[in-house]
Design an enzyme around this catalytic site. Sequence first.
Site, PDB file in Angstrom:
ATOM      1  CG  ASP A  74     -12.540 -24.440  -1.435  1.00 15.40           C
ATOM      2  OD1 ASP A  74     -13.335 -23.715  -0.825  1.00 15.40           O
ATOM      3  OD2 ASP A  74     -11.587 -23.993  -2.088  1.00 15.40           O
ATOM      4  CG  HIS A 132      -5.003 -21.822  -5.090  1.00  8.01           C
ATOM      5  ND1 HIS A 132      -4.308 -22.099  -3.932  1.00  8.01           N
ATOM      6  CD2 HIS A 132      -5.975 -20.957  -4.720  1.00  8.01           C
ATOM      7  CE1 HIS A 132      -4.835 -21.428  -2.930  1.00  8.01           C
ATOM      8  NE2 HIS A 132      -5.848 -20.724  -3.379  1.00  8.01           N
ATOM      9  CG  ASN A 156      -0.699 -21.133  -5.519  1.00  7.79           C
ATOM     10  OD1 ASN A 156      -1.846 -20.749  -5.707  1.00  7.79           O
ATOM     11  ND2 ASN A 156      -0.419 -22.238  -4.853  1.00  7.79           N
TER      12      ASN A 156
HETATM   13  C1  F6R Z   1     -11.779 -20.327  -1.242  1.00  7.71           C
HETATM   14  C2  F6R Z   1     -10.962 -20.799  -2.352  1.00  7.71           C
HETATM   15  C3  F6R Z   1      -9.597 -20.255  -2.614  1.00  7.71           C
HETATM   16  C4  F6R Z   1      -9.493 -18.754  -2.398  1.00  7.71           C
HETATM   17  C5  F6R Z   1      -8.076 -18.287  -2.679  1.00  7.71           C
HETATM   18  C6  F6R Z   1      -7.907 -16.799  -2.407  1.00  7.71           C
HETATM   19  O1  F6R Z   1     -13.009 -20.995  -1.208  1.00  7.71           O
HETATM   20  O2  F6R Z   1     -11.382 -21.667  -3.034  1.00  7.71           O
HETATM   21  O3  F6R Z   1      -9.244 -20.544  -3.941  1.00  7.71           O
HETATM   22  O4  F6R Z   1     -10.398 -18.088  -3.231  1.00  7.71           O
HETATM   23  O5  F6R Z   1      -7.175 -18.985  -1.876  1.00  7.71           O
HETATM   24  O6  F6R Z   1      -8.032 -16.579  -1.048  1.00  7.71           O
HETATM   25  P1  F6R Z   1      -8.141 -15.115  -0.469  1.00  7.71           P
HETATM   26  O7  F6R Z   1      -9.395 -14.535  -0.991  1.00  7.71           O
HETATM   27  O8  F6R Z   1      -8.192 -15.293   1.024  1.00  7.71           O
HETATM   28  O9  F6R Z   1      -6.925 -14.382  -0.929  1.00  7.71           O
END
Ligand code: F6R
Length: 243
Positions: free
Chosen positions: A67, A138, A136
């Site tokens: 992303d 995602h 959450n």
């Molecule tokens: C990043 C991405 C997000 C993160 C997620 C967790 O490229 O796609 O899904 O993996 O938000 O973020 P962190 O690792 O900062 O807790």
Amino acid sequence: MRIYKAKDYAELSRRAANIVSAHVIIKPNCVLGLATGSSPIGIYKQLIEWYKKGDLSFAEVSTVNLDEYYGLPKSHDQSYDYFMKSNFFNHIDIDHNKINIPNGLAEDVEVECTRYNQLISSFNGVDLQLLGMGNNGHIGFNEPGRAFELGTHLVELAPTTIEANARFFKNADEVPKKALTMGIKNIMSAQKILLVVSGESKAEALKNAFQGPVTPEVPASILQLHPNVTLVADEAALSKFEI
Ligand code: F6R
């Protein structure tokens, strides 16, 4: 699903880096799907260390990132392009022509999403997709409640995601409100998935993802239907998990 329980973030990073490096060693021209955020930073550090020791080369590897924020120039220090270069690509021998990240400044979003979908299809399923997971549930920026069948698309970030990511910006107002993300369909097309989850704040979502129903309300729950998932998580993240 294979689960590795690590005692802390350092052990988690080493274990996950071992899995990535094994792929690169076995198939030097493999395609790695990569993630940003805090979860994979330790993995990238470990891989850089092994590269510098001469144990690993990324010269033939291609990468495709999950992303990118919409509207941030590549030069912005919170763009994912900048993140990947400063945390990984600028420290290894990867061919920069083989790096792929959605273009967050694309004038025509539809054209960019189609380009990215075609790129992913041309790889015939990335060999290994590295994923983190949001508080959450995602994955990528596929927020709760979105359809599972989407390919690359422009997404409005959930308020909880904006809040969680505000730690990287001066304040929540500066966090972009939209992002381009691989859809669940792209993610599920990977040959193998490596999910890394760290910290107590994700324990509930992790439990819901693998020990609850498969539902768009918990995007990571779709991974229950993927035939080859490895989860590397620390004790804190697994604290609500019934093993
Ligand atoms: C990043 C991405 C997000 C993160 C997620 C967790 O490229 O796609 O899904 O993996 O938000 O973020 P962190 O690792 O900062 O807790």
